[in-house]
Design a protein around this motif. Structure first.
Motif, mmCIF file in Angstrom:
data_model
loop_
_atom_site.group_PDB
_atom_site.id
_atom_site.type_symbol
_atom_site.label_atom_id
_atom_site.label_comp_id
_atom_site.label_asym_id
_atom_site.label_seq_id
_atom_site.Cartn_x
_atom_site.Cartn_y
_atom_site.Cartn_z
ATOM 1 N N THR A 65 -27.716 -0.853 36.832
ATOM 2 C CA THR A 65 -28.572 0.240 37.311
ATOM 3 C C THR A 65 -28.451 1.522 36.512
ATOM 4 O OG1 THR A 65 -26.842 0.859 38.894
ATOM 5 C CG2 THR A 65 -28.553 -0.665 39.674
ATOM 6 N N THR A 66 -27.348 1.719 35.781
ATOM 7 C CA THR A 66 -27.189 2.968 35.055
ATOM 8 C C THR A 66 -27.894 2.888 33.704
ATOM 9 O OG1 THR A 66 -25.148 2.386 33.879
ATOM 10 C CG2 THR A 66 -24.934 3.237 36.142
ATOM 11 N N ASP A 67 -28.268 4.033 33.176
ATOM 12 C CA ASP A 67 -28.919 4.077 31.863
ATOM 13 C C ASP A 67 -27.994 3.506 30.791
ATOM 14 O OD1 ASP A 67 -31.155 5.232 32.986
ATOM 15 O OD2 ASP A 67 -30.625 7.279 32.399
ATOM 16 N N ARG A 70 -27.890 -0.361 31.027
ATOM 17 C CA ARG A 70 -29.139 -0.978 30.598
ATOM 18 C C ARG A 70 -29.317 -0.842 29.086
ATOM 19 N NH1 ARG A 70 -32.352 -2.239 35.039
ATOM 20 N NH2 ARG A 70 -34.357 -1.901 34.027
ATOM 21 N N ALA A 71 -28.832 0.248 28.509
ATOM 22 C CA ALA A 71 -28.861 0.390 27.050
ATOM 23 C C ALA A 71 -27.929 -0.635 26.399
ATOM 24 C CB ALA A 71 -28.450 1.808 26.654
ATOM 25 N N CYS A 254 -34.750 -4.941 31.103
ATOM 26 C CA CYS A 254 -33.702 -3.926 30.970
ATOM 27 C C CYS A 254 -34.260 -2.616 30.426
ATOM 28 C CB CYS A 254 -32.584 -4.459 30.084
ATOM 29 S SG CYS A 254 -31.758 -5.917 30.759
ATOM 30 N N GLY A 255 -35.563 -2.445 30.560
ATOM 31 C CA GLY A 255 -36.182 -1.184 30.180
ATOM 32 C C GLY A 255 -36.588 -1.094 28.739
#
Length: 256
Positions: A65-67, A70-71, A254-255
């Protein structure tokens, strides 16, 4: 080493504990054909992040859930190579060894521990485990927090197919992406590697077939990035490519 994730992880763990305690009253006892002397045991059902679980020995698929996570997930998925999916010609489940063998030769976790792969995975992911009388291997009932649907499943061996073991990267897919040219021992490894295995709701697993992420994703949207990471981890460990469409879909979860 497991990384601490702050207040969000603590809240999720507390919620998980509340749900587990709330569900314990309805645990299925062994049905017909199961010994009445089964001994209860305690299993750890708390889901681990795939980023903290690179060998698959910890349970479940916790959401990313954190940026930062996901990076990290996108960076891992970017390492996966791509190619077109080959023919299914010659594929047979038996080419990957019988299910579920305890003798995979490549030093994968849980292999040659005296317990078959299926029961190893039920023990890894299940809670409130009960074993067949006289056994510390054969699970006769448990509670499973299914990552694919988000549901809690009260499972008993008398209804075995309600929980199935999913090959995250399906064996037929593996075959088409290069495993057809492997020695049998390596195919036995990927078929029994806990990194590639997830106990899940049976009908949901049945709907997946041999699909890659471009064609099928878990209904539980919250863990789709984690699922993409796990697919990538298997791909990278076994040096198997994925299709370009599958990689694009994995990054998107994952964005990316």
């Amino acid at each position: 080493m497991m990384r601490l994730r702050g207040g969000a992880a603590s809240a999720a763990a507390m919620l998980g504990m509340v749900l587990v305690l709330a569900g314990c009253e309805n645990v299925d006892l062994p049905g017909d054909g199961e010994p009445s002397g089964s001994v209860p045991a305690t299993g750890s059902g708390r889901a681990a992040s795939p980023l903290d679980n690179p060998d698959g020995t910890k349970p479940g698929l916790a959401p990313l859930t954190t940026d930062a996570d996901r990076a990290e997930a996108r960076a891992l998925i970017e390492k996966v190579t791509t190619k077109g999916r080959g023919p299914r010609t010659g594929y047979d489940r038996d080419k990957f060894g019988y299910a579920w063998m305890d003798s995979a030769p490549g030093g994968i976790p849980f292999a040659r521990n005296g317990c078959d792969t299926r029961n190893d995975l039920l023990k890894r992911d299940g809670e409130d485990l009960r074993f067949r009388s006289g056994s510390d291997c054969v699970v006769s009932s448990m509670i499973l927090r299914d990552p694919y649907t988000g549901r809690t499943i009260d499972w008993a061996k008398s209804r075995a197919t309600t929980v199935q073991i999913d090959h995250v990267m399906p064996l037929s897919y593996d075959w088409q992406m290069g495993a057809s040219r492997w020695p049998k021992g390596k195919r036995q490894d990927i078929a029994n590697d806990p990194l590639n295995l997830m106990p899940v709701d049976g009908p949901t697993n049945g709907s997946k077939g041999d699909s890659g992420p471009a064609s099928w994703l878990p209904p539980n949207k919250g863990i789709r990035c984690s699922y993409a990471v796990r697919f990538a981890q298997v791909s990278l460990k076994y040096e198997l490519p994925v299709t370009a469409a599958d990689k694009e879909m994995m990054l998107r979860q994952c964005g990316g």
